[in-house]
Design a protein around this motif. Sequence first.
Motif, mmCIF file in Angstrom:
data_model
loop_
_atom_site.group_PDB
_atom_site.id
_atom_site.type_symbol
_atom_site.label_atom_id
_atom_site.label_comp_id
_atom_site.label_asym_id
_atom_site.label_seq_id
_atom_site.Cartn_x
_atom_site.Cartn_y
_atom_site.Cartn_z
ATOM 1 N N LYS A 195 -2.469 2.265 13.956
ATOM 2 C CA LYS A 195 -1.746 0.997 14.003
ATOM 3 C C LYS A 195 -2.061 0.153 12.768
ATOM 4 N N GLN A 196 -3.312 0.146 12.346
ATOM 5 C CA GLN A 196 -3.656 -0.578 11.131
ATOM 6 C C GLN A 196 -2.878 -0.030 9.942
ATOM 7 N N GLN A 197 -2.810 1.282 9.840
ATOM 8 C CA GLN A 197 -2.061 1.884 8.738
ATOM 9 C C GLN A 197 -0.591 1.491 8.803
ATOM 10 N N GLU A 198 -0.030 1.450 9.997
ATOM 11 C CA GLU A 198 1.367 1.050 10.157
ATOM 12 C C GLU A 198 1.591 -0.369 9.647
ATOM 13 N N LEU A 199 0.699 -1.280 10.012
ATOM 14 C CA LEU A 199 0.845 -2.668 9.587
ATOM 15 C C LEU A 199 0.636 -2.817 8.082
ATOM 16 N N ASP A 200 -0.382 -2.141 7.544
ATOM 17 C CA ASP A 200 -0.622 -2.218 6.103
ATOM 18 C C ASP A 200 0.558 -1.661 5.316
ATOM 19 N N SER A 201 1.143 -0.588 5.820
ATOM 20 C CA SER A 201 2.298 0.002 5.152
ATOM 21 C C SER A 201 3.484 -0.958 5.170
ATOM 22 N N LYS A 202 3.718 -1.590 6.302
ATOM 23 C CA LYS A 202 4.803 -2.575 6.374
ATOM 24 C C LYS A 202 4.544 -3.753 5.442
ATOM 25 N N ALA A 203 3.302 -4.240 5.449
ATOM 26 C CA ALA A 203 2.960 -5.396 4.618
ATOM 27 C C ALA A 203 3.126 -5.078 3.134
ATOM 28 N N SER A 204 2.797 -3.851 2.746
ATOM 29 C CA SER A 204 2.906 -3.477 1.333
ATOM 30 C C SER A 204 4.354 -3.427 0.858
ATOM 31 N N LYS A 205 5.287 -3.377 1.787
ATOM 32 C CA LYS A 205 6.703 -3.316 1.430
ATOM 33 C C LYS A 205 7.371 -4.691 1.477
ATOM 34 N N VAL A 206 6.629 -5.721 1.873
ATOM 35 C CA VAL A 206 7.179 -7.074 1.880
ATOM 36 C C VAL A 206 7.473 -7.509 0.450
ATOM 37 N N GLU A 207 8.656 -8.074 0.214
ATOM 38 C CA GLU A 207 9.026 -8.498 -1.131
ATOM 39 C C GLU A 207 8.176 -9.682 -1.564
ATOM 40 N N ARG A 208 7.715 -9.651 -2.805
ATOM 41 C CA ARG A 208 6.798 -10.675 -3.304
ATOM 42 C C ARG A 208 7.272 -11.244 -4.636
ATOM 43 N N TYR A 209 6.837 -12.462 -4.904
ATOM 44 C CA TYR A 209 7.169 -13.115 -6.162
ATOM 45 C C TYR A 209 6.340 -12.520 -7.302
#
Length: 532
Positions: free
Chosen positions: A452-466
């Motif tokens: 589950k941690q890996q799932e969340l980290d993977s999603k977070a890494s794909k969040v668009e950033r400035y």
Amino acid sequence: MKRKVATMLLTVTMLAGLLLSACSKNEDPSPAASSSSSAPSSAASSESASPSADPNAQKVSIELMENGWANIPLSGDDPFKKWIDETFNVDFKLTSVPDADLESKLLVEFASGDGPDIIFAYNKNVIKKLNEQGMLLEDLTPYLDKVPTLAKSYSDQAKAFASSDGKMIGLPTLPDPGTQTWMIRKDWLDALSLQMPTNDQELLDVLRKFTNGDPDKNGKKDTYGISSAGGGGGLGEILFLESMYGQVGFHVENGKVVHSITNGTHKKFLDFLRTAQKEKLIDPDWLTQGWEQRKAQLFAGKIGSVYYPGVIVQESEGATGATGATVGWWDVMGVPKGSPEGGKDIPSQIARGMIAISKKAAEDPVKLDRIFQIIENSTFPNDGYWKMRWGKDVLPNRELKDVEGGAKYVNQTKEGVRLDNPGVDDYGTWIGTRSDMVLEGNNPDPGKTELKQQELDSKASKVERYPVYEGLINFDPQAAADTWKLQVEFDTKYVLGKTDDYDAFAKNWLNGGGQVLLDNATEQLSAMGLLK
């Protein structure tokens, strides 16, 4: 985790960094003693070159000095050195030094004429100071074709980060992907039949339901929609929600440096937060509690959304007896959109650190070529990375298991070499990146918590950033301190409803040092070619 969040605050806003105890060093290096050479001289080349037709047949000694993780001298069996020596035909020496001691250690070594060949530092000012004293190969730009894996990752910002007077004095290492973003209680959304919020008004509605709708079904009004850890000196990480309306802090718009305080973005955010405060949607201790203090409420299941990395899963489980009951609590929300310019998260880091090469090593073409071979081969995702960072085919009991979603899992038990000689971990310090998606645990296989941690980290890494701008700028320290003090005082009063005069604050901010900082940013970003 407290250190990670402090580092993130530094990355996002230089001003916030002045508040936190984990401030980065902004030293003013002394003037350069001499200029270093960017290429080996012909005389040096003729003296150093191997008479063999194959330059790789000549064995060379190479020392890497770095900020380590363990910083424990190696002794006895060292399978990593054996692998490096045999693979690259070198006599490799690793010297790991704590962050606080690296600069002084390097200066002493170079002053004695016995400096290392490769340097890795988290703080680029260490590299900058060595370069100004003529100790380094001063421009790595002509050599980028020797390290194509690193070079293809470099944005304009990354090149500017590593440059001095237009020359790349170091090689930025691969950054860690952004794994911190807004997390939200997915089980509460489901319990209240709510959708994931996508804009600021939807977020407000969700916070109201989380606070007033008894999402944990205990019959009590004891939950809050959102939280922060102001620590008595600002708004804390809830400031990152300003990204709903645009980029936070100093950045570039239409070829001009602007700040979110003066372009209206900051006011929109404060108005949002003022509403949340007035309606008591945020936990009452948010302005005074620290990161660690807030965990009691967070892991007791009383907070609906928080800025956190995926490790929140392991921490939730650890705080509740590791029963698996909290594994499904969290999901990635990211940043809802509050304006056409908003809806992205704060910038990720440009690099974990920087690699530099000594001037003396660069004067030996055989050694220089071997150094580039080592750097390229050990850069993620190349084969040497897995060997040097994780011990694949190097440590006798090492196994990297493939995990669904592209991750890998490492069982850290029964690692005799690592347990007996923990300094071997430092072979991976200078090349490590969370982009490798490696999970660590103490069981033969990953459990639900790690997955589950890996799932969340993977999603977070794909969040668009400035894009990053503030991390490239050296600001006037007095102006930075003065403006941050003004902002902390005004933000708190405004959110608590004790003042309404935002225009007067913005004017005071400019006159109290903000214009100086805007001029700093304009001059430096222009010199870097980033005002386009």
